[in-house]
Design a protein around this motif. Structure first.
Motif, PDB file in Angstrom:
ATOM      1  N   LEU A  26      33.221  66.022  74.204  1.00 46.07           N
ATOM      2  CA  LEU A  26      32.158  66.098  73.206  1.00 46.07           C
ATOM      3  C   LEU A  26      31.487  64.735  73.081  1.00 46.07           C
ATOM      4  O   LEU A  26      31.884  63.773  73.726  1.00 46.07           O
ATOM      5  N   ASP A  27      30.486  64.652  72.228  1.00 42.41           N
ATOM      6  CA  ASP A  27      29.741  63.411  72.042  1.00 42.41           C
ATOM      7  C   ASP A  27      30.612  62.405  71.307  1.00 42.41           C
ATOM      8  O   ASP A  27      30.886  62.557  70.124  1.00 42.41           O
ATOM      9  N   SER A  49      32.390  58.777  66.091  1.00 46.97           N
ATOM     10  CA  SER A  49      33.448  59.781  66.234  1.00 46.97           C
ATOM     11  C   SER A  49      34.414  59.694  65.060  1.00 46.97           C
ATOM     12  O   SER A  49      35.055  58.669  64.835  1.00 46.97           O
ATOM     13  N   GLY A 107      28.138  68.404  73.528  1.00 47.20           N
ATOM     14  CA  GLY A 107      29.201  68.229  74.512  1.00 47.20           C
ATOM     15  C   GLY A 107      28.561  68.171  75.874  1.00 47.20           C
ATOM     16  O   GLY A 107      27.483  68.733  76.079  1.00 47.20           O
ATOM     17  N   LEU A 115      31.411  69.472  64.235  1.00 48.55           N
ATOM     18  CA  LEU A 115      32.099  70.679  64.675  1.00 48.55           C
ATOM     19  C   LEU A 115      33.201  70.907  63.662  1.00 48.55           C
ATOM     20  O   LEU A 115      34.034  70.021  63.435  1.00 48.55           O
ATOM     21  N   VAL A 141      26.765  72.262  69.452  1.00 53.15           N
ATOM     22  CA  VAL A 141      27.549  71.044  69.334  1.00 53.15           C
ATOM     23  C   VAL A 141      27.258  70.202  70.569  1.00 53.15           C
ATOM     24  O   VAL A 141      27.023  70.738  71.657  1.00 53.15           O
TER      25      VAL A 141
END
Length: 129
Positions: free
Chosen positions: A80-81, A86, A6, A118, A4
């Protein structure tokens, strides 16, 4: 292999990790996604903060996000990204529900196709009798 996107632990032992806030990209309000846990490992928070949407949400700095997760009771939190892609989604009995306002091509509530995610699955909670 699973991964993931991050980039930093920004809360550790219930305290902000000050070195996380020094980069230019972390000092401006921005759409952010974070995952956090309490000290006992019993609570998990998935946090989505929308941004780049005047009169709705400008986003938060990483220091502001740290304050939010600490106030929730988090002991550890990972950035996280984030960004316009998002999206926080929850499965319901009638399908999926988007819980935030992603923005794509400057259009709020338009999801952007992305290559990573995720996901969590939890069994239904058992009520005390």
């Amino acid at each position: 292999m699973q991964a993931v996107a991050g980039n930093r632990l920004f809360v550790n032992h219930g305290k902000p990790v000050m070195a996380s806030f020094s980069q230019h990209s972390n000092t401006k309000p921005y759409s952010r996604i974070a995952v956090a846990v309490d000290q006992q490992g019993q609570k998990l928070w998935l946090i989505a903060v929308d941004g780049k949407q005047p009169f709705y949400s400008e986003g938060v700095t990483l220091a502001e996000l740290a304050e939010i997760v600490i106030n929730l009771g988090a002991d550890q939190a990972l950035n996280l990204d984030g960004g316009g892609s998002s999206t926080l989604v929850m499965a319901t009995s009638s399908g999926t529900t988007v819980l935030n306002a992603p923005i794509h091509t400057k259009l709020p509530m338009v999801e952007r196709p992305v290559a990573n995610h995720l996901g969590f699955y939890a069994l239904p909670a058992i009520e005390n009798q």
